[in-house]
Design an enzyme around this catalytic site. Structure first.
Site, PDB file in Angstrom:
ATOM      1  CG  ASP A 294      43.297  36.412  49.773  1.00 40.66           C
ATOM      2  OD1 ASP A 294      43.928  37.489  49.715  1.00 40.66           O
ATOM      3  OD2 ASP A 294      42.061  36.356  49.946  1.00 40.66           O
TER       4      ASP A 294
ATOM      5  CE1 TYR B  56      39.964  36.358  41.807  1.00 39.11           C
ATOM      6  CE2 TYR B  56      38.587  37.661  40.329  1.00 39.11           C
ATOM      7  CZ  TYR B  56      39.682  37.552  41.157  1.00 39.11           C
ATOM      8  OH  TYR B  56      40.501  38.633  41.336  1.00 39.11           O
TER       9      TYR B  56
ATOM     10  CE1 TYR C   7      40.762  42.694  48.651  1.00 37.07           C
ATOM     11  CE2 TYR C   7      39.476  44.591  47.951  1.00 37.07           C
ATOM     12  CZ  TYR C   7      40.674  44.049  48.404  1.00 37.07           C
ATOM     13  OH  TYR C   7      41.756  44.854  48.604  1.00 37.07           O
TER      14      TYR C   7
END
Length: 507
Positions: free
Chosen positions: A322, A386, A464
């Site tokens: 993003d 992440y 996600y």
């Protein structure tokens, strides 16, 4: 083999085109093959003619003392009809470029009629745009066998090949390339002719004219350009219509692959048109047509495009982050595709240096790639790590404190956990509404204060993370919010690494 001459009765094919019909049968040039086959056919016809003349003479000589009987007259009539047909076929063979046929077996009037017919056809075609007075002055010289050929139309004439090759050399002069390929475009009527030959005459051994023309023109251009023909990975494909000499260049793209890091938030991966003007330019975007000043794609592509002078570019990456997410670690694998480049050889180290001098994006490991790299990066699954800063939704829960025990138990609950994730609301306008199955393989947690903690996740690509944390109103199950029993959201997210192999980093 066309021993009955049916093909040549329908099409006055020259030796080259006739030989092309049997291209898969004999290892020789099409022209030599066609001449050889026509010669064999002519020899058979001449042998048959000789036998018929001898048979006819025998009947006549046996009836010198008495008148011919009705039976003998009928035999002679049939023999003469057969002789006429064979002579007609021999005339066709002679007319289509076969020399050496014995004149004693040819009815010269037949040949004259055929030549006169060709003259008339030529006059009709050439005089459509001329006045009646001009028609009388048209050159009535008989056409050569090659010019009569309805298939090749004399496109293999050395002058025609020379003109086309010179045009191609001139068209290629502004492009840098190492290897090329010739492609041939046939008019619709020629495709129909080839289909008729293949289907109605059952000629499965035929070679298309496009193959031979490309082969012959390729030989000439290889000598002129001093560059090889490459059927697998040509830099440029030259499409040619041999009948009108029209040329179209297909400039194949170049691919440069590497890895990029995004060290600054607020930069999208690709160019976004302004939402208000959709790229046309308006006051809101300061007439740039862009929603954001720049992008990862533009920063990488600019120095490459300046050198390559391509008509366009496209960035292909192993996933995307993003706009508010950093991309660190070794970087995300990518391929930059430059369309229709005029320059193909570049100093990749210099390009790397120029990109790395920009603010927010760094690249490494630049090297030339191939088209399959695009497919690999876009379709091959890459596991990822992440790091997220997670917070509770404070306005919904008053005086709530994370219990340290709950945080310590979270990594164990997430390990090897299957996640069913329906397409998030925020991307549903551009992604199919599906439930995707992804896996979390390992997780690490570190409390920061009573409402904030750091979460590191090693998981499948395509998961996600923001929705893994929030639950996205139940569209992601299970979620961090569900496991902890309290609504959470992601304050900050960073891609720590995109892994080439399924080996998580140590944290």
């Amino acid at each position: 083999m066309d021993y009955e001459n049916k093909i040549l009765q329908k099409y006055n094919l020259c030796n080259r085109c006739y030989g092309r019909i049997y291209a898969k049968l004999m290892r020789m040039g099409n022209k030599d093959r066609g001449t050889s086959i026509k010669t064999v056919i002519a020899m058979n016809f001449e042998k048959k003619l000789k036998e018929l003349f001898e048979e006819k003479n025998m009947i006549i000589e046996s009836s010198t003392q008495t008148p011919l009987s009705e039976t003998d007259e009928e035999k002679i009539k049939k023999i003469e009809e057969e002789i006429y047909e064979i002579q007609k076929n021999l005339t066709i063979l002679r007319k289509t470029g076969l020399n050496g046929i014995k004149n004693e077996y040819i009815i010269e009037e037949l040949l004259k009629d055929e030549i006169e017919e060709q003259k008339n056809e030529k006059n009709k075609d050439e005089d459509k745009k001329e006045s009646k007075d001009d028609v009388e002055n048209v050159d009535n010289t008989p056409l050569t066998p090659e010019q009569k050929c309805p298939w090749c139309k004399d496109v293999f004439n050395p002058e025609n090949l020379e003109e086309i090759s010179n045009k191609i050399v001139e068209a290629l002069s502004e492009y840098e390339f190492d290897k090329f390929l010739i492609g041939t475009r046939l008019p619709k009527r020629m495709k129909e002719l080839e289909k008729d030959l293949e289907v109605n005459f059952n000629e499965s051994n035929m070679e298309s004219l496009r193959n031979e023309f490309g082969r012959e023109l390729g030989k000439i251009l290889t000598n002129k350009l001093k560059k090889p023909v490459d059927k697998e990975t040509p830099d440029i494909v030259v499409m040619v219509n041999p009948y009108n000499q029209k040329i179209y260049l297909q400039i194949n793209p170049i691919f440069i692959k590497g890895r990029y890091k995004k060290t600054k938030r607020g930069i999208p991966q690709s160019h976004w048109d302004c939402r208000s003007c959709r790229g046309r330019g308006c006051e809101k975007c300061n007439f740039t047509g862009k929603q954001y000043p720049t992008s990862v794609e533009e920063i990488i592509a600019e120095p490459v495009m300046n050198i390559a002078k391509g008509s366009g570019e496209a960035l292909h990456a192993a996933g995307r982050e993003d706009i508010d997410v950093k991309m660190l670690g070794k970087g995300r694998p990518f391929v930059i595709e430059i369309k229709e480049p005029k320059i193909r050889k570049m100093d990749l180290d210099k390009i790397t240096e120029e990109v790395n001098n920009s603010e927010g994006v760094e690249i490494s490991n630049l090297e030339y790639g191939v088209k399959n790299d695009v497919r690999f990066f876009k379709n091959e699954p890459h596991t990822k790590t992440y790091c997220a800063l997670v917070s509770i939704v404070e306005e919904k829960i008053e005086n709530y404190n994370f219990e340290e025990e709950s945080i310590n138990e979270l990594p164990e609950k997430l390990e090897n956990l299957r996640i069913d994730q329906r397409t998030p609301h925020r991307v549903s306008h551009r992604r199919a509404d599906l439930v995707r199955v992804r896996n979390v393989y390992k997780a690490w947690c570190e409390p920061i204060d009573n409402k904030l903690f750091k979460l590191t996740v090693y998981c499948d690509g395509g998961l996600y993370i923001k929705e893994l944390i929030s639950g996205d109103e139940g569209r992601t199950k299970p979620s961090i919010s569900e496991i902890l029993g309290v609504p959470c959201y992601c304050k900050l997210l960073t891609v720590m690494d995109v892994h080439d192999e399924n080996n998580p980093a140590n944290y």
